[in-house]
Scaffold this motif. Structure first.
Motif, short mmCIF file in Angstrom:
data_model
loop_
_atom_site.label_atom_id
_atom_site.label_comp_id
_atom_site.label_asym_id
_atom_site.label_seq_id
_atom_site.Cartn_x
_atom_site.Cartn_y
_atom_site.Cartn_z
N VAL A 32 -3.31 -1.80 -2.59
CA VAL A 32 -3.05 -3.16 -3.06
C VAL A 32 -3.40 -3.20 -4.54
CG1 VAL A 32 -3.68 -5.60 -2.84
CG2 VAL A 32 -3.52 -4.17 -0.79
N ILE A 33 -2.40 -3.44 -5.38
CA ILE A 33 -2.62 -3.48 -6.84
C ILE A 33 -3.30 -4.79 -7.21
CG2 ILE A 33 -1.43 -3.50 -9.08
CD1 ILE A 33 0.67 -1.63 -7.66
N PHE A 34 -2.80 -5.89 -6.64
CA PHE A 34 -3.51 -7.16 -6.72
C PHE A 34 -3.04 -8.10 -5.63
CE2 PHE A 34 -0.01 -8.04 -9.85
CZ PHE A 34 0.51 -9.21 -9.31
N ALA A 35 -3.91 -9.05 -5.29
CA ALA A 35 -3.57 -10.11 -4.33
C ALA A 35 -3.69 -11.42 -5.10
CB ALA A 35 -4.53 -10.09 -3.16
N GLU A 235 0.52 -9.98 -1.76
CA GLU A 235 -0.09 -8.71 -2.18
C GLU A 235 0.98 -7.86 -2.84
OE1 GLU A 235 -3.22 -8.59 1.59
OE2 GLU A 235 -1.48 -7.24 1.59
N LEU A 236 0.67 -7.33 -4.00
CA LEU A 236 1.54 -6.35 -4.65
C LEU A 236 1.01 -4.98 -4.25
CD1 LEU A 236 3.91 -6.09 -6.77
CD2 LEU A 236 2.13 -5.60 -8.44
N ARG A 237 1.84 -4.20 -3.56
CA ARG A 237 1.40 -2.91 -3.01
C ARG A 237 2.20 -1.76 -3.62
NH1 ARG A 237 -1.50 -4.30 1.78
NH2 ARG A 237 -1.59 -2.10 2.28
N ALA A 238 1.53 -0.63 -3.86
CA ALA A 238 2.19 0.54 -4.45
C ALA A 238 3.04 1.26 -3.38
CB ALA A 238 1.15 1.50 -5.01
N LEU A 239 4.25 1.67 -3.78
CA LEU A 239 5.13 2.42 -2.87
C LEU A 239 5.03 3.92 -3.10
CD1 LEU A 239 8.43 0.32 -2.86
CD2 LEU A 239 6.66 0.40 -1.11
N ASN A 240 4.75 4.31 -4.33
CA ASN A 240 4.55 5.74 -4.64
C ASN A 240 3.28 5.86 -5.46
OD1 ASN A 240 7.50 5.12 -4.74
ND2 ASN A 240 7.19 5.16 -6.95
N LYS A 241 2.99 7.07 -5.88
CA LYS A 241 1.85 7.27 -6.79
C LYS A 241 2.22 6.64 -8.14
CE LYS A 241 -1.00 10.79 -8.93
NZ LYS A 241 -1.16 12.20 -9.24
N ILE A 242 1.31 5.83 -8.67
CA ILE A 242 1.54 5.16 -9.96
C ILE A 242 0.43 5.60 -10.92
CG2 ILE A 242 1.58 2.90 -11.14
CD1 ILE A 242 2.69 1.73 -8.48
#
Length: 491
Positions: A32-35, A235-242
């Motif tokens: 979760v990058i941010f909520a 929630e903004l969630r990562a789909l791959n490695k960032i």
């Protein structure tokens, strides 16, 4: 620039695209990058009596506000949590005599919040409401007319004793809602039930092949377990490695369209020309327009004819679905597939659309074996087109898994449910109601699979007995709506 809980991202300005978001640290798939809680949110007009106005969950029995008789809540906890935002609305509805439309209600909630807190930066927000894009200058005549109507209706609803705002600022707020409204879904994530404004999310630019996804989390408002309350949020969630410094992108539209169609949709709804790699290079378009390979390749005229037939059939299917005539839908799908199969390739989007509808409707009619065959072909096509961690792919794989399970095809069913679970763990996270449901199914099918592998004959005997005693769970009635899109846009 970072603020309250947003330390992992920064706003930056990019040439041609305006503001965007950049990662400040490394993220792995599913992180979760941010909520972000909603700045303001409302339930759609058509669902105000069946959806809780605080957490946006669909409930059997809701408590109605005794004052305005308009707002509904799960329980006293949700009602208390709503009071700060509902107090002004409640008295305005009583004074006005009825509740206005969702757009007016959302604009009013935003302006009441500005009246309370000012229009500067709110806690945890990277940008203020003043700074959000409104694109009013890009509106066509029809949109301008709608905007004028909304502003007039708003002025009739807005109480005279509240802070008065200028026409230009009110128009700005309606423009912000039109361009930045985020779709809120019920707890199953299958139906759009409301619209909210999330200023931080608005900063994420579009990419047809994004590195992030957005999921709406309804939160937990059970009154008896107040220590476990969680707030409704996205929630903004990562789909791959960032990596640190990478731009964070989301997709505003479903990928399962030709690049030209996606670009048209983005231009019409969000007023920009998509320059992502997948659009520029028309990546995957060849798969979505695939024709049958082999010695007897169909002629261009034959392909054109079948695609036109597919488009016409999809229109007829929509009409039959609206009327609830599902046997007619099945007949239309079967006839269309007979014409498509010798001509279109396995990943052709017109074939995949028919397979998707056929599998969903046949499951509802409990014709599970035929439904499972179509669902398998649909998933095989989707896996070649979609990003491997796409939420819509995960939902389609889950539906196919459940269909196979109901058909008694336990090995394939369990395999698909496990695959769906792996995708949704990343896109939705382990605590989302959909993922929890899927985990229960995964455990159940694993147990049944073990039984099947030990003694196939006994497994089918027990299954037959179970089905006699307990009618097989009916699949939900097919929806005429597509899966909720990311941003809410009035058509």
């Amino acid at each position: 620039m970072t603020k309250g809980g947003m330390e992992s991202v920064e706003v930056f300005t990019t040439e041609g695209k305006g503001r965007g978001l950049k990662a400040q640290k490394e993220f792995l798939p599913g992180d979760v990058i941010f909520a972000e809680p909603a700045y303001a949110a409302v339930v759609f007009d058509s669902l105000t009596h069946v959806i809780c106005h605080t957490c946006f969950k669909r409930q059997e029995r809701l408590h109605r506000c005794g004052q305005c008789k308009f707002a509904y809540y799960c329980d006293r906890t949700c009602q208390r949590a709503a009071w700060l935002n509902h107090k002004n609305e409640c008295s305005a509805i009583k004074r006005h005599g009825k509740a206005p439309t969702e757009n007016i209600r959302l604009a009013a909630r935003i302006l009441w919040k500005i009246e309370r807190e000012g229009s500067g930066l709110s806690e945890g927000c990277l940008v203020s409401i003043d700074e959000l894009q409104n694109h009013v200058d890009s509106f066509g005549e029809e949109e301008k007319k709608e905007l004028r109507t909304d502003v007039e209706s708003f002025l009739e609803f807005w109480p005279p004793h509240c802070q008065q705002f200028g026409m230009q600022f009110i128009s700005h707020i309606f423009g912000v809602i039109s361009c930045n409204g985020f779709t809120l879904s019920d707890q199953r994530g299958l139906q759009a039930v409301g619209v909210g404004i999330f200023p931080n999310l608005c900063q994420a630019n579009h990419d047809c092949w994004p590195n992030c996804t957005v999921v709406f989390n309804n939160g937990n408002h059970e009154a008896v377990r107040s220590m476990f309350h969680t707030q409704m949020r996205i929630e903004l969630r990562a789909l791959n490695k960032i990596s640190p410094g990478d731009e964070l992108t989301v997709s505003y539209v479903d990928f399962l369209n030709l690049s030209e169609e996606r670009r048209k949709q983005l231009k019409k709804q969000y007023y920009f020309d998509c320059t992502c790699e997948h659009c520029k290079k028309q990546l995957k378009d060849d798969l979505m327009l695939a024709v049958k390979a082999g010695d007897s390749k169909p002629s261009a005229d034959t392909v054109k004819e079948v695609i036109q037939l597919s488009k016409d059939t999809l229109e007829k299917i929509n009409k039959a679905r609206m009327e609830g005539n599902y046997h007619e839908v099945v007949k239309l799908c079967r006839d269309c597939l007979t014409k498509q199969e010798p001509v279109l390739g396995d990943t052709n989007i017109y074939l995949l659309r028919i397979l998707s509808i056929a599998s969903e409707v046949l499951s509802y009619l409990q014709m599970f074996e035929e439904a499972a065959d179509y669902a398998k072909r649909m998933v095989d096509g989707y896996l070649k087109i979609y990003h491997p961690n796409n939420a819509q792919l995960g939902m389609a794989v889950m539906r196919a898994g459940v269909t196979h399970w109901h058909a008694g095809l336990i090995e394939a069913g369990h395999g698909l449910i496990c695959k769906a679970y792996a995708i949704l763990l990343i896109t939705h996270g382990p605590s989302h109601p959909i993922t929890k449901d899927l985990e229960v199914m995964r455990v159940q099918t694993e147990m049944e699979l073990r039984m099947f592998q030990q003694n196939e004959f006994m497994y089918y005997k027990m299954r037959e007995a179970a089905l006699k005693n307990q009618k097989i769970q009916v699949m939900p009635e097919p929806s005429n709506e597509n899966a909720p899109s990311l941003f809410h846009k009035k058509e």
